[in-house]
Design a protein around this motif. Structure first.
Motif, PDB file in Angstrom:
ATOM      1  N   LEU A  54       0.823  -1.196   0.000  1.00 27.11           N
ATOM      2  CA  LEU A  54       0.000   0.000   0.000  1.00 27.11           C
ATOM      3  C   LEU A  54       0.861   1.251   0.000  1.00 27.11           C
ATOM      4  CD1 LEU A  54      -2.495  -1.210   2.734  1.00 27.11           C
ATOM      5  CD2 LEU A  54      -3.106  -0.748   0.362  1.00 27.11           C
ATOM      6  N   CYS A  55       0.445   2.202  -0.782  1.00 25.71           N
ATOM      7  CA  CYS A  55       1.085   3.508  -0.803  1.00 25.71           C
ATOM      8  C   CYS A  55       0.122   4.501  -0.156  1.00 25.71           C
ATOM      9  CB  CYS A  55       1.380   3.895  -2.254  1.00 25.71           C
ATOM     10  SG  CYS A  55       1.904   5.594  -2.478  1.00 25.71           S
ATOM     11  N   ALA A  56       0.663   5.396   0.653  1.00 19.56           N
ATOM     12  CA  ALA A  56      -0.157   6.434   1.280  1.00 19.56           C
ATOM     13  C   ALA A  56       0.507   7.784   1.067  1.00 19.56           C
ATOM     14  CB  ALA A  56      -0.315   6.167   2.774  1.00 19.56           C
ATOM     15  N   SER A  57      -0.299   8.798   0.822  1.00 18.24           N
ATOM     16  CA  SER A  57       0.272  10.136   0.679  1.00 18.24           C
ATOM     17  C   SER A  57      -0.258  11.053   1.771  1.00 18.24           C
ATOM     18  CB  SER A  57      -0.012  10.720  -0.708  1.00 18.24           C
ATOM     19  OG  SER A  57      -1.364  11.089  -0.855  1.00 18.24           O
ATOM     20  N   SER A  58       0.527  12.063   2.081  1.00 19.31           N
ATOM     21  CA  SER A  58       0.175  12.980   3.168  1.00 19.31           C
ATOM     22  C   SER A  58       1.004  14.249   3.017  1.00 19.31           C
ATOM     23  CB  SER A  58       0.417  12.319   4.523  1.00 19.31           C
ATOM     24  OG  SER A  58       1.773  11.915   4.643  1.00 19.31           O
ATOM     25  N   LEU A  59       0.880  15.094   4.033  1.00 24.18           N
ATOM     26  CA  LEU A  59       1.663  16.325   4.082  1.00 24.18           C
ATOM     27  C   LEU A  59       2.660  16.236   5.214  1.00 24.18           C
ATOM     28  CD1 LEU A  59      -1.280  18.809   3.536  1.00 24.18           C
ATOM     29  CD2 LEU A  59       0.615  18.416   1.955  1.00 24.18           C
ATOM     30  N   ALA A  60       3.829  16.800   5.016  1.00 25.58           N
ATOM     31  CA  ALA A  60       4.874  16.768   6.038  1.00 25.58           C
ATOM     32  C   ALA A  60       4.822  18.025   6.890  1.00 25.58           C
ATOM     33  CB  ALA A  60       6.241  16.637   5.375  1.00 25.58           C
ATOM     34  N   GLY A  61       5.629  18.004   7.924  1.00 26.73           N
ATOM     35  CA  GLY A  61       5.825  19.183   8.752  1.00 26.73           C
ATOM     36  C   GLY A  61       4.608  19.548   9.566  1.00 26.73           C
ATOM     37  N   PRO A  62       4.344  20.838   9.761  1.00 29.95           N
ATOM     38  CA  PRO A  62       3.257  21.283  10.641  1.00 29.95           C
ATOM     39  C   PRO A  62       1.876  20.880  10.157  1.00 29.95           C
ATOM     40  CG  PRO A  62       4.373  23.168   9.609  1.00 29.95           C
ATOM     41  CD  PRO A  62       5.135  21.942   9.229  1.00 29.95           C
TER      42      PRO A  62
END
Lengths: 115, 119
Positions: free
Chosen positions: A90-98
């Protein structure tokens, strides 16, 4: 707005071969994480890529490697395949940092079978 | 060493009744918890989350409760519907700023609970 897309959907390999799986993140996301889900278990974290670098890694051997491209898409490579590598990847995407306090979005996965 | 545990592999509930799914964790550094639902041949779909500064979060029919002292969270679905039948995973994560700079959250999952809602 396209979500996370993975290719291929299914793959059959034999022991000792090498495989490359691909992932395009959700639009606007900059981080890609890869997980392995064995039958009857929850997904296990393999590694995470941000700014084209591996940022975090789970308990997987270095036969598992990856790459992130400037357009944020990512590849997972597995060398010297073992029978135990048979799983849903599975691949998941998201945002980094704050902005990381937002849920990860998953693709439908690549089902890898090792014969 | 499983840091996130879902001790019930399966749960059956009558349509219209409440479904309660449970999850326990051991790592006190976890500060963000999520529930995902998974249908066969699909990837996990995000349902609801809760930060460790809260003890309850509601979204429509779904409510998540967090008991930090007991290191326990639960998902309540009211009323349950046949379309809710799926595998439910709880997941937890540590603030990425405590691990490495510029990272996103890494999720640790439980083994899942198969919910079956009977018509």
């Amino acid at each position: 707005d396209a979500g996370v897309t993975q290719s291929p959907t299914h793959l059959i390999k034999t022991r000792g071969q090498q495989v490359t799986l691909r992932c395009s993140p959700k639009s606007g996301h900059d981080t890609v994480s890869w997980y392995q889900q064995a039958l009857g278990q929850g997904p296990q974290f393999i590694f995470q890529y941000y700014e084209e670098e591996e940022r975090q890694r789970g308990n997987f051997p270095d036969r598992f490697s990856g790459h992130q491209f400037p357009n944020y898409s990512s590849e997972l490579n597995v060398n010297a395949l073992l029978l135990g590598d048979s799983a849903l990847y599975l691949c998941a995407s998201s945002l980094a940092g704050p902005r990381s306090n937002q849920p990860q979005h998953f693709g439908d996965g690549t089902r890898l079978s090792i014969l | 060493d499983q840091q996130v545990k879902q001790n019930s592999p399966s749960l059956s509930v009558q349509e219209g009744r409440i479904s309660i799914l449970n999850c326990d964790y051991t790592n006190s550094m976890f500060d963000y918890f999520l529930w995902y639902k998974k249908y066969p041949a699909e990837g996990p779909t995000f349902l609801i989350s809760i930060s460790s500064i809260k003890d309850k979060n509601e979204d429509g029919r779904f409510t998540v409760f967090l008991n930090k002292s007991a290191k326990h969270l639960s998902l309540h679905i009211v009323p349950s519907q046949p379309g809710d039948s799926a595998v439910y995973f709880c997941a937890a994560s540590v603030d990425p700023r405590k691990i490495s700079s510029g990272s996103a959250r890494q999720l640790t999952f439980g083994s899942g609970t198969q919910l079956t809602v009977l018509p």
